[in-house]
Each structure stands twice: as structure tokens, then as C-alpha cells.
Design a protein around this motif. Structure first.
Motif, PDB file in Angstrom:
ATOM      1  N   LYS A 181     -29.453  30.143  30.235  1.00 62.60           N
ATOM      2  CA  LYS A 181     -28.011  30.120  30.506  1.00 62.60           C
ATOM      3  C   LYS A 181     -27.421  31.523  30.399  1.00 62.60           C
ATOM      4  CE  LYS A 181     -23.645  28.063  28.934  1.00 62.60           C
ATOM      5  NZ  LYS A 181     -22.945  29.374  28.877  1.00 62.60           N
ATOM      6  N   LEU A 182     -27.786  32.236  29.334  1.00 64.22           N
ATOM      7  CA  LEU A 182     -27.264  33.590  29.148  1.00 64.22           C
ATOM      8  C   LEU A 182     -27.724  34.511  30.279  1.00 64.22           C
ATOM      9  CD1 LEU A 182     -27.840  33.985  25.297  1.00 64.22           C
ATOM     10  CD2 LEU A 182     -25.661  33.609  26.466  1.00 64.22           C
ATOM     11  N   ARG A 183     -28.963  34.328  30.701  1.00 64.14           N
ATOM     12  CA  ARG A 183     -29.508  35.157  31.788  1.00 64.14           C
ATOM     13  C   ARG A 183     -28.834  34.823  33.120  1.00 64.14           C
ATOM     14  NH1 ARG A 183     -33.345  34.249  35.293  1.00 64.14           N
ATOM     15  NH2 ARG A 183     -34.088  32.352  34.265  1.00 64.14           N
ATOM     16  N   ASP A 184     -28.685  33.533  33.403  1.00 65.81           N
ATOM     17  CA  ASP A 184     -28.042  33.123  34.655  1.00 65.81           C
ATOM     18  C   ASP A 184     -26.585  33.561  34.711  1.00 65.81           C
ATOM     19  OD1 ASP A 184     -29.772  29.908  35.094  1.00 65.81           O
ATOM     20  OD2 ASP A 184     -30.365  31.967  35.538  1.00 65.81           O
ATOM     21  N   ASP A 185     -25.891  33.457  33.560  1.00 66.85           N
ATOM     22  CA  ASP A 185     -24.488  33.877  33.527  1.00 66.85           C
ATOM     23  C   ASP A 185     -24.335  35.351  33.905  1.00 66.85           C
ATOM     24  OD1 ASP A 185     -23.431  31.858  30.649  1.00 66.85           O
ATOM     25  OD2 ASP A 185     -23.748  31.350  32.768  1.00 66.85           O
ATOM     26  N   ARG A 186     -25.378  36.131  33.608  1.00 68.93           N
ATOM     27  CA  ARG A 186     -25.319  37.575  33.875  1.00 68.93           C
ATOM     28  C   ARG A 186     -26.073  37.963  35.143  1.00 68.93           C
ATOM     29  NH1 ARG A 186     -24.633  36.158  29.028  1.00 68.93           N
ATOM     30  NH2 ARG A 186     -23.386  37.343  27.516  1.00 68.93           N
ATOM     31  N   SER A 207     -32.589  38.583  36.478  1.00 75.42           N
ATOM     32  CA  SER A 207     -33.861  37.910  36.757  1.00 75.42           C
ATOM     33  C   SER A 207     -34.771  37.954  35.539  1.00 75.42           C
ATOM     34  CB  SER A 207     -34.564  38.587  37.936  1.00 75.42           C
ATOM     35  OG  SER A 207     -34.972  39.898  37.569  1.00 75.42           O
ATOM     36  N   ARG A 208     -35.775  37.068  35.535  1.00 79.61           N
ATOM     37  CA  ARG A 208     -36.768  37.076  34.450  1.00 79.61           C
ATOM     38  C   ARG A 208     -37.516  38.406  34.425  1.00 79.61           C
ATOM     39  NH1 ARG A 208     -37.341  31.750  36.499  1.00 79.61           N
ATOM     40  NH2 ARG A 208     -36.750  30.149  34.972  1.00 79.61           N
ATOM     41  N   GLU A 209     -37.818  38.918  35.608  1.00 79.49           N
ATOM     42  CA  GLU A 209     -38.551  40.181  35.684  1.00 79.49           C
ATOM     43  C   GLU A 209     -37.742  41.332  35.074  1.00 79.49           C
ATOM     44  OE1 GLU A 209     -40.200  37.309  38.401  1.00 79.49           O
ATOM     45  OE2 GLU A 209     -38.143  38.043  38.149  1.00 79.49           O
ATOM     46  N   ARG A 210     -36.478  41.383  35.397  1.00 84.45           N
ATOM     47  CA  ARG A 210     -35.626  42.466  34.889  1.00 84.45           C
ATOM     48  C   ARG A 210     -35.448  42.356  33.385  1.00 84.45           C
ATOM     49  NH1 ARG A 210     -29.250  43.223  36.371  1.00 84.45           N
ATOM     50  NH2 ARG A 210     -28.892  45.199  35.274  1.00 84.45           N
ATOM     51  N   LEU A 211     -35.212  41.123  32.908  1.00 81.49           N
ATOM     52  CA  LEU A 211     -35.028  40.934  31.470  1.00 81.49           C
ATOM     53  C   LEU A 211     -36.311  41.234  30.708  1.00 81.49           C
ATOM     54  CD1 LEU A 211     -33.349  40.024  29.057  1.00 81.49           C
ATOM     55  CD2 LEU A 211     -33.950  37.646  29.589  1.00 81.49           C
ATOM     56  N   GLY A 212     -37.441  40.742  31.239  1.00 80.13           N
ATOM     57  CA  GLY A 212     -38.723  40.983  30.576  1.00 80.13           C
ATOM     58  C   GLY A 212     -39.057  42.470  30.492  1.00 80.13           C
ATOM     59  N   THR A 227     -30.138  42.891  23.012  1.00 87.07           N
ATOM     60  CA  THR A 227     -29.662  44.240  23.324  1.00 87.07           C
ATOM     61  C   THR A 227     -29.419  44.408  24.816  1.00 87.07           C
ATOM     62  OG1 THR A 227     -30.778  45.208  21.404  1.00 87.07           O
ATOM     63  CG2 THR A 227     -30.213  46.701  23.214  1.00 87.07           C
ATOM     64  N   PHE A 228     -30.378  43.910  25.628  1.00 84.51           N
ATOM     65  CA  PHE A 228     -30.221  44.070  27.070  1.00 84.51           C
ATOM     66  C   PHE A 228     -29.121  43.166  27.615  1.00 84.51           C
ATOM     67  CE2 PHE A 228     -31.283  45.339  31.232  1.00 84.51           C
ATOM     68  CZ  PHE A 228     -31.170  44.219  32.043  1.00 84.51           C
ATOM     69  N   LEU A 229     -29.124  41.883  27.226  1.00 82.30           N
ATOM     70  CA  LEU A 229     -28.102  40.954  27.703  1.00 82.30           C
ATOM     71  C   LEU A 229     -26.709  41.416  27.288  1.00 82.30           C
ATOM     72  CD1 LEU A 229     -29.899  37.571  26.898  1.00 82.30           C
ATOM     73  CD2 LEU A 229     -29.481  38.532  29.175  1.00 82.30           C
ATOM     74  N   ASP A 230     -26.613  41.947  26.079  1.00 84.56           N
ATOM     75  CA  ASP A 230     -25.331  42.421  25.561  1.00 84.56           C
ATOM     76  C   ASP A 230     -24.829  43.622  26.351  1.00 84.56           C
ATOM     77  OD1 ASP A 230     -23.847  43.741  22.667  1.00 84.56           O
ATOM     78  OD2 ASP A 230     -23.454  41.741  23.421  1.00 84.56           O
ATOM     79  N   ARG A 231     -25.770  44.413  26.854  1.00 84.67           N
ATOM     80  CA  ARG A 231     -25.393  45.587  27.631  1.00 84.67           C
ATOM     81  C   ARG A 231     -24.822  45.180  28.987  1.00 84.67           C
ATOM     82  NH1 ARG A 231     -30.299  48.276  28.369  1.00 84.67           N
ATOM     83  NH2 ARG A 231     -30.245  48.691  26.134  1.00 84.67           N
ATOM     84  N   VAL A 232     -25.377  44.112  29.573  1.00 85.28           N
ATOM     85  CA  VAL A 232     -24.887  43.627  30.865  1.00 85.28           C
ATOM     86  C   VAL A 232     -23.508  42.994  30.695  1.00 85.28           C
ATOM     87  CG1 VAL A 232     -25.311  42.048  32.783  1.00 85.28           C
ATOM     88  CG2 VAL A 232     -27.231  43.249  31.691  1.00 85.28           C
ATOM     89  N   GLU A 233     -23.394  42.121  29.678  1.00 83.16           N
ATOM     90  CA  GLU A 233     -22.113  41.474  29.346  1.00 83.16           C
ATOM     91  C   GLU A 233     -22.175  41.061  27.883  1.00 83.16           C
ATOM     92  OE1 GLU A 233     -19.822  37.304  30.276  1.00 83.16           O
ATOM     93  OE2 GLU A 233     -20.873  38.281  31.938  1.00 83.16           O
ATOM     94  N   PRO A 234     -21.239  41.504  27.042  1.00 84.32           N
ATOM     95  CA  PRO A 234     -21.315  41.235  25.604  1.00 84.32           C
ATOM     96  C   PRO A 234     -21.454  39.749  25.277  1.00 84.32           C
ATOM     97  CG  PRO A 234     -19.606  42.843  26.066  1.00 84.32           C
ATOM     98  CD  PRO A 234     -20.078  42.331  27.403  1.00 84.32           C
ATOM     99  N   LEU A 235     -22.354  39.443  24.334  1.00 84.10           N
ATOM    100  CA  LEU A 235     -22.537  38.086  23.857  1.00 84.10           C
ATOM    101  C   LEU A 235     -21.486  37.773  22.804  1.00 84.10           C
ATOM    102  CD1 LEU A 235     -25.478  38.808  24.980  1.00 84.10           C
ATOM    103  CD2 LEU A 235     -26.301  37.104  23.351  1.00 84.10           C
ATOM    104  N   ALA A 236     -21.092  36.508  22.738  1.00 80.22           N
ATOM    105  CA  ALA A 236     -20.232  36.064  21.640  1.00 80.22           C
ATOM    106  C   ALA A 236     -21.063  36.044  20.367  1.00 80.22           C
ATOM    107  CB  ALA A 236     -19.671  34.675  21.934  1.00 80.22           C
ATOM    108  N   GLU A 237     -20.395  36.181  19.215  1.00 80.01           N
ATOM    109  CA  GLU A 237     -21.114  36.196  17.950  1.00 80.01           C
ATOM    110  C   GLU A 237     -21.889  34.897  17.743  1.00 80.01           C
ATOM    111  OE1 GLU A 237     -21.488  38.821  16.138  1.00 80.01           O
ATOM    112  OE2 GLU A 237     -22.821  37.734  14.792  1.00 80.01           O
ATOM    113  N   ALA A 238     -21.293  33.767  18.149  1.00 82.88           N
ATOM    114  CA  ALA A 238     -21.979  32.483  18.001  1.00 82.88           C
ATOM    115  C   ALA A 238     -23.232  32.419  18.868  1.00 82.88           C
ATOM    116  CB  ALA A 238     -21.035  31.337  18.364  1.00 82.88           C
TER     117      ALA A 238
END
Length: 239
Positions: free
Chosen positions: A4-9, A12-17, A48-59
Motif C-alpha cells: 500500500k505504501l509503495r503503491d501510494d507513492r 516499483s518493487r525494483e526501485r524500492l529494492g 528511509t526511501f519511502l519517506d523520501r518520496v513522500e513522508p510516512l505518518a508516525e503510525a
């Protein structure tokens, strides 16, 4: 959760991996549940990477760590926790009258409370679980002025709690029980996660007079020697 976090941003799996130093197939295994307990270093790299694309909520951030199994798996029973409540702790409940006060565990089971708490939430002491009380006891709708809001908050809290717990047998049993209620199913499907109240105000209705009043809800973690980290002190200050 990771998908969900990856799709929201739109990552791709390749880029995240690649960014996290793992393979795309490893990301696939994580998302399918084939890799249940990644290391802390992997979770930190993903965040770290997902947060850089779009900040994650603390929860969301905390939920990922919980789902990875990076927590304490043990949890005592309600009976074990009640046995450890000292006389001094019980006496402290009386001191807070007429404000509702109680000791509850971190799964929101009522361990012991004062008379004002029992009167404010009729039937809760007998039901033990606040979740069971919300969805299985019509008295909850009678006294909770903002029932839907408060019930939804407990469901979001349950989702976060399940992520924290390594032993999910209790959660499966509870979900099966609560799943009988349409309102619970709808709130669960909404998919929210939380770890606390955004603001302390709670509106209640006196079950006898029907008059409304507000509580300023305070929750304190108790330094409880026998089972540290599992007991909380609830105090509702009447306004």
C-alpha cells in the motif's frame, strides 16, 4: 502494508529494492508474507526511501516495525495482571472519585476500576474488553455521545496493536467475535491505524439523567514491576 505504501507513492518493487539494498523478489516475498521477519536494518532502509518520496505518518512508520516482529512477544493474561494490582493501586482509584478512574491493560481490558468509571461506562466491567463493549453492548451507544467516532478510534487502535503482538491467536479470536457485527466490519475495512487519541475530550451521556458531560481523558503507563509495560492508568477528569 508495504505494498500500500509503495503503491501510494507509485514506486516499483525494483526501485524500492534497489534503494533498500535488497532484490525486487525479496520485496515480493515481504508483500506476500513469505518473509515474515525482516531485519531492523531492512525496515529502516525501506522507510528511509519511502519517506523520501513522500513522508510516512508516525503510525505507518511504527506499524511497519510492529509487523516485522521487532517487539516483545509476551503478554500476560487478564487474570495475571489483576493478581498483580496492589492494595495501594486499588486505593488510588478511590482518591480520584468522582472522576472515572481505572487500571486497564494495553489491550484495553478493564482490570479494576472505581465506582464512577463503572457508572460512566455501564456494562463495560462485565464485558471486560472495551471492543466487545462498543460493538456487543447497546449501552455503549446510550452513553457515548460520539459513539461512531470513539468506536472507530478503538478499531484503528486494534489494528496497530495486532501489529505489535507476536502471538496473534488472541487477535484472531477477537476478530472472529467482532466480525459478527456489521459496524465493526465497516470500520475495519476502512483500514485506519492509530496508537493514541489525537485530543483528550470525550463526550458522554449520564445513563440515569440523560444529561451530557465531557471528560478530559488522561492515560498513563504504569511502572508495574511484575508485568512492566502492560498496564495503564485511565483517568477521566470531568468538565
Amino acid at each position: 502494508m508495504l505494498r500500500k505504501l509503495r503503491d501510494d507513492r507509485r514506486v516499483s518493487r525494483e526501485r524500492l529494492g534497489f534503494a533498500a539494498g535488497v532484490s525486487a523478489s525479496y520485496i515480493t516475498h515481504l508483500e506476500s508474507g513469505a518473509r515474515e521477519h525482516p531485519t531492523k536494518q531492512v525496515i529502516e532502509a525501506l522507510i528511509t526511501f519511502l519517506d523520501r518520496v513522500e513522508p510516512l505518518a508516525e503510525a505507518e512508520r511504527r506499524h511497519l516495525f510492529d509487523l516485522a516482529g521487532l517487539h516483545d512477544d509476551t503478554f500476560p493474561s487478564v487474570e495475571e495482571l489483576r493478581d498483580g494490582i496492589s492494595d495501594d493501586m486499588r486505593d488510588s482509584l478511590v482518591v480520584h472519585e468522582p472522576n472515572p478512574a481505572a487500571y486497564v491493560d494495553t489491550r484495553w481490558n478493564v482490570l479494576v476500576c472505581n465506582d464512577s468509571y463503572a457508572a460512566a461506562y455501564p456494562g463495560l466491567v462485565e464485558d471486560v474488553s472495551i471492543l466487545r463493549w462498543f460493538f456487543g453492548n447497546e449501552l455503549s451507544k446510550r452513553v457515548m455521545v460520539e459513539w461512531e467516532r470513539e468506536a472507530s478510534l478503538t478499531v484503528d487502535w486494534l489494528r496497530g496493536l495486532i501489529g505489535q503482538s507476536g502471538d496473534t491467536t488472541w487477535a484472531g479470536d477477537l476478530l472472529e467475535e467482532l466480525g459478527e457485527y456489521r459496524e465493526f466490519r465497516e470500520m475495519w475495512t476502512a483500514g485506519g491505524t492509530t496508537y493514541g487519541r489525537a485530543e483528550p475530550r470525550m463526550l458522554l451521556r449520564d445513563s440515569d439523567s440523560g444529561s451530557e458531560y465531557a471528560l478530559d481523558v488522561r492515560l498513563y503507563r504504569v511502572d508495574y514491576g511484575r508485568h512492566p509495560g502492560h498496564v495503564q492508568f485511565f483517568l477521566g477528569i470531568r468538565n
